[in-house]
Design a protein around this motif. Structure first.
Motif, mmCIF file in Angstrom:
data_model
loop_
_atom_site.group_PDB
_atom_site.id
_atom_site.type_symbol
_atom_site.label_atom_id
_atom_site.label_comp_id
_atom_site.label_asym_id
_atom_site.label_seq_id
_atom_site.Cartn_x
_atom_site.Cartn_y
_atom_site.Cartn_z
ATOM 1 N N THR A 35 0.819 -1.202 0.000
ATOM 2 C CA THR A 35 0.000 0.000 0.000
ATOM 3 C C THR A 35 0.862 1.265 0.000
ATOM 4 O OG1 THR A 35 -1.671 -1.184 1.280
ATOM 5 C CG2 THR A 35 -1.879 1.214 1.168
ATOM 6 N N SER A 38 -4.137 5.572 0.461
ATOM 7 C CA SER A 38 -5.534 5.136 0.406
ATOM 8 C C SER A 38 -6.460 6.258 0.864
ATOM 9 C CB SER A 38 -5.741 3.901 1.291
ATOM 10 O OG SER A 38 -7.116 3.536 1.328
ATOM 11 N N ALA A 66 -7.156 1.856 -2.922
ATOM 12 C CA ALA A 66 -5.755 2.231 -2.704
ATOM 13 C C ALA A 66 -4.973 2.216 -4.000
ATOM 14 C CB ALA A 66 -5.102 1.274 -1.703
ATOM 15 N N TRP A 95 -6.377 -0.892 4.244
ATOM 16 C CA TRP A 95 -5.702 -0.053 5.236
ATOM 17 C C TRP A 95 -4.714 -0.910 6.029
ATOM 18 C CZ3 TRP A 95 -10.365 3.263 7.389
ATOM 19 C CH2 TRP A 95 -10.787 4.125 6.349
ATOM 20 N N ALA A 119 -4.848 7.160 -6.192
ATOM 21 C CA ALA A 119 -5.432 6.508 -5.019
ATOM 22 C C ALA A 119 -6.947 6.618 -4.976
ATOM 23 C CB ALA A 119 -4.828 7.101 -3.741
#
Length: 325
Positions: A35, A38, A66, A95, A119
């Motif tokens: 990631t 996000s 994301a 997340w 994003a």
């Protein structure tokens, strides 16, 4: 890895916490993504509260969209490479420092698109363009929407304008008019001012308002219906103020108004692949041309998730609230 988790439904500022959990391995047809950034969407926070259509099992992950970098490929995955930057929307549990996504749910993005734009490229913009497309309006026709200064409201205004569709936006604060004007969005009316209905009629010059979009609920639903022409359509997109819509039966009966819901996840799941590609192509074109703008208000760390959740609903917010691992 670090991940934002919750063990019960409730206020995101109170129930979310950073926890250390194992790094997941991708299965067949899956991809592991590191990631990068996000966005926080309203539906992410409603899911954490337990008030959304999707309810995860505990302990629950969080987040659904994301931009990231491919870290590992599962068996049978082709067309994607390790190190490739991709975006996804509708992938639950993003997340975290790493997340697993179906290979088919990932979209490679060009290097010219910044992380802050990439994003938030899929969920809200795609929902907005799918919503506009579903209204079947022709160039020159009119629609009215409330929550015009919300993320979807801004996108609908820009995307509809690009198709030649006229949009009147309703906001609850007069300050919202200037905020949207700064983004190049006009035809905004504040419902906290006297004579606002007359102002709507002045803008449309008496042209029929064929469709309305309600993202607020409560009395605001009835306000939108009151503006619609005979045989108009009200599309219910959200309920930021109240889950109960206050609509007089007379307006529905005598105007022969049609009321229907719009849930992006359901619409996207049933959309033919050819239509999806066409709409995504339209989005990419508008972003590249500068027609569509996706501003960012602030970026928070996972440890600041509670503050970020509160900032999401701050009055006057212009851009998206983002989380970075």
């Amino acid at each position: 890895m670090r991940a934002l988790m919750h063990n019960e439904f409730g206020d995101p500022a109170e129930v979310l916490s950073v926890q250390n959990i194992p790094v997941p391995d991708p299965g067949a047809g899956e991809v592991r993504v590191r990631t990068v950034l996000s966005p926080i969407h309203n539906h992410d926070l409603w899911t954490i509260r337990g008030s959304y259509g999707f309810k995860p099992e505990f302990p629950a992950r969080s987040g659904s969209e994301a931009v990231g970098v491919i870290d590992a490929l599962g068996e049978g995955v082709s067309g994607l490479e390790i190190g490739q930057r991709v975006v996804t929307g509708g992938t639950f549990g993003v997340w975290a420092e790493f997340f697993i996504a179906k290979a088919a749910a990932l979209i490679p993005v060009a290097d010219v698109i910044p992380d802050e734009v990439a994003a938030q490229l899929v969920s809200m913009p795609f929902s907005a363009i799918s919503l506009v497309d579903s209204l079947n309006l022709k160039a020159g026709e009119w629609l009215v929407q409330n929550a015009a200064n919300g993320a979807v409201g801004r996108l609908v205004a820009q995307l509809a304008k690009a198709r030649g569709i006229n949009v009147i936006g309703l906001v609850r604060r007069s300050a919202g008019i200037e905020e949207l004007a700064a983004q190049g969005i006009g035809n905004i009316v504040a419902t906290d001012t006297e004579g606002w209905i007359d102002r709507v009629q002045d803008i449309s010059a008496g042209a029929p308002l064929i469709a309305g979009v309600d993202s607020v609920g409560g009395s605001a639903s009835g306000e939108v219906i009151s503006l619609l022409a005979e045989n108009g359509t009200l599309v219910v997109f959200g309920a930021m103020q109240s889950p109960v819509m206050e609509i007089g039966s007379g307006a529905v009966i005598f105007k022969q108004v049609t009321i229907r819901g719009f849930w992006g996840s359901k619409v996207s799941a049933s959309m033919p692949a050819e239509k999806r590609r066409a709409l995504m192509g339209e989005l990419f074109k508008h972003i590249t041309d500068g027609v569509l703008t996706l501003p960012v208000e602030a970026i928070y760390s996972f440890e600041e998730a509670g503050v970020a959740a509160q900032a999401n609903f701050a009055p006057g917010r212009v851009g998206k609230i983002m989380l970075r691992p």
